[in-house]
Write a protein that holds these residues in place. Structure first.
Motif, PDB file in Angstrom:
ATOM      1  N   ASP A   1       4.259  -2.132 -10.507  1.00 41.34           N
ATOM      2  CA  ASP A   1       2.845  -2.276 -10.166  1.00 41.34           C
ATOM      3  C   ASP A   1       2.466  -3.754 -10.044  1.00 41.34           C
ATOM      4  OD1 ASP A   1       0.258  -1.102  -9.664  1.00 41.34           O
ATOM      5  OD2 ASP A   1      -0.329  -1.740 -11.681  1.00 41.34           O
TER       6      ASP A   1
ATOM      7  N   ARG B   1       2.151   1.917  -3.517  1.00 43.49           N
ATOM      8  CA  ARG B   1       1.132   2.195  -4.529  1.00 43.49           C
ATOM      9  C   ARG B   1       1.030   3.690  -4.879  1.00 43.49           C
ATOM     10  NH1 ARG B   1      -0.843  -1.172  -7.790  1.00 43.49           N
ATOM     11  NH2 ARG B   1      -1.532  -2.583  -6.181  1.00 43.49           N
ATOM     12  N   GLN B   2       1.011   4.583  -3.901  1.00 47.52           N
ATOM     13  CA  GLN B   2       0.828   6.012  -4.174  1.00 47.52           C
ATOM     14  C   GLN B   2       1.961   6.612  -5.000  1.00 47.52           C
ATOM     15  OE1 GLN B   2      -1.817   7.940  -3.864  1.00 47.52           O
ATOM     16  NE2 GLN B   2      -0.641   9.569  -4.817  1.00 47.52           N
ATOM     17  N   PRO B   3       3.231   6.464  -4.593  1.00 46.87           N
ATOM     18  CA  PRO B   3       4.279   7.041  -5.442  1.00 46.87           C
ATOM     19  C   PRO B   3       4.354   6.361  -6.807  1.00 46.87           C
ATOM     20  CG  PRO B   3       5.242   5.880  -3.567  1.00 46.87           C
ATOM     21  CD  PRO B   3       3.768   5.905  -3.356  1.00 46.87           C
TER      22      PRO B   3
ATOM     23  N   ASN C   1       1.812   5.227  -8.563  1.00 47.48           N
ATOM     24  CA  ASN C   1       0.769   5.838  -9.393  1.00 47.48           C
ATOM     25  C   ASN C   1       1.198   7.215  -9.883  1.00 47.48           C
ATOM     26  OD1 ASN C   1      -0.991   3.685  -9.285  1.00 47.48           O
ATOM     27  ND2 ASN C   1      -2.065   4.442  -7.487  1.00 47.48           N
ATOM     28  N   SER C   2       1.859   7.983  -9.045  1.00 52.90           N
ATOM     29  CA  SER C   2       2.343   9.307  -9.445  1.00 52.90           C
ATOM     30  C   SER C   2       3.395   9.204 -10.547  1.00 52.90           C
ATOM     31  CB  SER C   2       2.940  10.043  -8.243  1.00 52.90           C
ATOM     32  OG  SER C   2       1.970  10.291  -7.279  1.00 52.90           O
TER      33      SER C   2
ATOM     34  N   HIS D   1       0.825  -1.211   0.000  1.00 47.53           N
ATOM     35  CA  HIS D   1       0.000   0.000   0.000  1.00 47.53           C
ATOM     36  C   HIS D   1       0.860   1.262   0.000  1.00 47.53           C
ATOM     37  CE1 HIS D   1      -4.004  -1.659   0.171  1.00 47.53           C
ATOM     38  NE2 HIS D   1      -3.566  -2.573   1.028  1.00 47.53           N
ATOM     39  N   ASP D   2       1.969   1.245   0.714  1.00 48.55           N
ATOM     40  CA  ASP D   2       2.854   2.406   0.747  1.00 48.55           C
ATOM     41  C   ASP D   2       3.545   2.641  -0.597  1.00 48.55           C
ATOM     42  OD1 ASP D   2       2.168   2.902   3.354  1.00 48.55           O
ATOM     43  OD2 ASP D   2       4.036   2.155   4.220  1.00 48.55           O
TER      44      ASP D   2
END
Length: 67
Positions: free
Chosen positions: A52, A14-16, A18-19, A11-12
């Motif tokens: 991913d 995933r955000q960067p 996606n960016s 989960h940590d």
């Protein structure tokens, strides 16, 4: 404990991730036919997609171990 760690890491990441992929997609669209920019954006996007898949695998592992 390992399942929880895998889930948190996935989960940590995933955000960067996606960016990074969004920025690569936008750069690819904006680059037009500039050869070097297009090649770099495609490489970033490809690496992001591979990362991913790794994150997806980590999430699947944590779900399997949680059950």
């Amino acid at each position: 404990m390992r399942a929880e760690w895998s889930s948190i890491v996935a989960h940590d990441l995933r955000q960067p991730l996606n960016s990074i992929m969004l920025a690569a997609q936008l750069a690819l669209k904006a680059a037009g036919e500039l050869d070097t920019s297009v090649r770099c954006a495609r490489q970033i996007l490809g690496s992001g997609r591979r990362l991913d898949r790794i994150v997806d695998d980590l999430l699947d592992l944590s779900r399997i171990e949680a059950k």
